[in-house]
Design a protein around this motif. Sequence first.
Motif, PDB file in Angstrom:
ATOM      1  N   ARG A  53      42.540  39.570  40.460  1.00  0.00           N
ATOM      2  CA  ARG A  53      42.092  39.242  39.833  1.00  0.00           C
ATOM      3  C   ARG A  53      41.030  37.887  39.003  1.00  0.00           C
ATOM      4  O   ARG A  53      40.683  37.584  38.137  1.00  0.00           O
ATOM      5  CB  ARG A  53      42.893  39.974  38.175  1.00  0.00           C
ATOM      6  N   THR A  80      50.633  38.344  38.093  1.00  0.00           N
ATOM      7  CA  THR A  80      49.802  38.748  37.570  1.00  0.00           C
ATOM      8  C   THR A  80      50.177  39.819  37.573  1.00  0.00           C
ATOM      9  O   THR A  80      48.842  40.313  36.617  1.00  0.00           O
ATOM     10  CB  THR A  80      50.545  39.163  39.319  1.00  0.00           C
ATOM     11  N   SER A  84      47.508  40.713  34.341  1.00  0.00           N
ATOM     12  CA  SER A  84      45.941  42.156  34.164  1.00  0.00           C
ATOM     13  C   SER A  84      46.866  43.134  33.015  1.00  0.00           C
ATOM     14  O   SER A  84      46.125  43.923  32.865  1.00  0.00           O
ATOM     15  CB  SER A  84      46.887  42.828  35.377  1.00  0.00           C
ATOM     16  N   PRO A  89      41.282  38.075  33.134  1.00  0.00           N
ATOM     17  CA  PRO A  89      40.305  37.479  34.719  1.00  0.00           C
ATOM     18  C   PRO A  89      40.980  36.791  35.162  1.00  0.00           C
ATOM     19  O   PRO A  89      40.185  35.452  35.240  1.00  0.00           O
ATOM     20  CB  PRO A  89      38.697  37.247  34.092  1.00  0.00           C
ATOM     21  N   ARG A 388      45.102  48.847  36.408  1.00  0.00           N
ATOM     22  CA  ARG A 388      44.067  48.038  36.344  1.00  0.00           C
ATOM     23  C   ARG A 388      44.121  46.881  37.114  1.00  0.00           C
ATOM     24  O   ARG A 388      42.924  46.458  38.382  1.00  0.00           O
ATOM     25  CB  ARG A 388      44.346  47.189  35.587  1.00  0.00           C
ATOM     26  N   LEU A 389      44.929  46.844  38.353  1.00  0.00           N
ATOM     27  CA  LEU A 389      44.677  45.922  39.855  1.00  0.00           C
ATOM     28  C   LEU A 389      44.677  47.128  40.516  1.00  0.00           C
ATOM     29  O   LEU A 389      43.371  46.282  41.510  1.00  0.00           O
ATOM     30  CB  LEU A 389      46.468  45.342  40.395  1.00  0.00           C
ATOM     31  N   THR A 392      40.456  46.519  40.335  1.00  0.00           N
ATOM     32  CA  THR A 392      40.191  45.883  40.322  1.00  0.00           C
ATOM     33  C   THR A 392      39.993  45.294  42.305  1.00  0.00           C
ATOM     34  O   THR A 392      38.443  44.727  42.175  1.00  0.00           O
ATOM     35  CB  THR A 392      40.836  44.327  40.149  1.00  0.00           C
ATOM     36  N   ARG A 396      36.398  45.012  44.786  1.00  0.00           N
ATOM     37  CA  ARG A 396      36.462  44.304  45.344  1.00  0.00           C
ATOM     38  C   ARG A 396      35.948  44.687  46.709  1.00  0.00           C
ATOM     39  O   ARG A 396      35.868  43.705  47.441  1.00  0.00           O
ATOM     40  CB  ARG A 396      37.414  43.403  44.901  1.00  0.00           C
TER      41      ARG A 396
END
Length: 399
Positions: A53, A80, A84, A89, A388-389, A392, A396
């Motif tokens: 993130r 981390t 999150s 961000p 959520r991680l 993300t 990416r």
Amino acid sequence: MLLDDEIIGLANLSDRAHAILKNPDRQIKFQLRKHTPKGKIVDCYLVYHSTARGPPCKGGIRMSEGVSLEETTRLAEIMTYKNSLMGLPFGGGKGGIQTSSSLLPELKETVISGYAHEIREELYSGAYVPAPDLGTGPRQMADIFDVTHIRSTVTGKPVGIGGIPGRKEATGFGIKEATGIATRNILNTEVSDLTVAVQGFGNVGAWTSKFLEEEGAKIVSISTAEGAIYDEDGIDISKCFESRKHLGDKCTLECENAEKIELGSELLLDVDILIPAATGGVITKEVAEDLQAGLVVEGANAPTTNQGDRVLRERDIPVVPDILANAGGVVASYAEWRGAKSGSKTKKRETYQVIRENIHEAFDEVLDISTNIEIPLRKAAMVASARRLRETMKGRGWI
């Protein structure tokens, strides 16, 4: 490791996603050799646990004789999942300086400035944005700003150089909010009806105690490294708070009408709420077996060991985990960092409001998961954060 098989399954993490989160992205170790206490070589660390993130990676700089690469890595991992869970961000990072936190201000300035100089490329690039932690505060963040001269490279600064009102008390304010939500939803009452013991009366513990006192809670015990005190009628936190400004940890030795108790016994008092707000690893298996509180709210990072947590679960003592309870500080840091980027000003009530909104939103999500899947709050918070991680990393193209 914060992730276990149950969390991995509930968060639907693939083997690749788990592999990415399993080990830190980067560990930096270096030494300060010049202008150090008594000519001592000082070991220093900077760890990025996950940049999923980020960047930047966000997490405070800890200054303590007990600092190690292992501890710094563990704290970066906590950041981390905390970042999150709060939807920030930021990746998870942490800095560590292995020296006494009680250095004279001038010597502390030399050490922190040397640390900032060594990691200057990390700061200038925006890869790491430090903040206060155990042993450091606004003065040390100002020292870092003196190295970079860029407001967005560090948060937790004094207001005059881009800090925001309310940042100093932000973690304590967030703990107060989390305690109130837990009290209403788990204990089915209000904070004003309850007794509270707070271990630690540094910045986090002191502000937590003050805010809870203002809510009507009866703070019956506080402690510092110098000692612990107890008063069944409630300690006058406002007086202790003022005393702390002049006496530091010795403030607990000067509180009127309070009984001196054995240090550590504050964890075992018969109270409604226990808030460990000092260092990690204090609620061990043995402590958990004798703990009498009806609710634990983790003000410190990782105050409960894995074995201690297992015992608390077996005894059905609910725990509001650190990544949820003490996230007010990093939420306020986000507001400061964002303001430094845009040049906007923030009022104290706005700082409190953004903390309140983020804590309540995250807590509602955690309560929903905990209730629907019937898992403890700690696991529910980790599931929410890990999901959520995952999204993300998927966005990416990492997984």
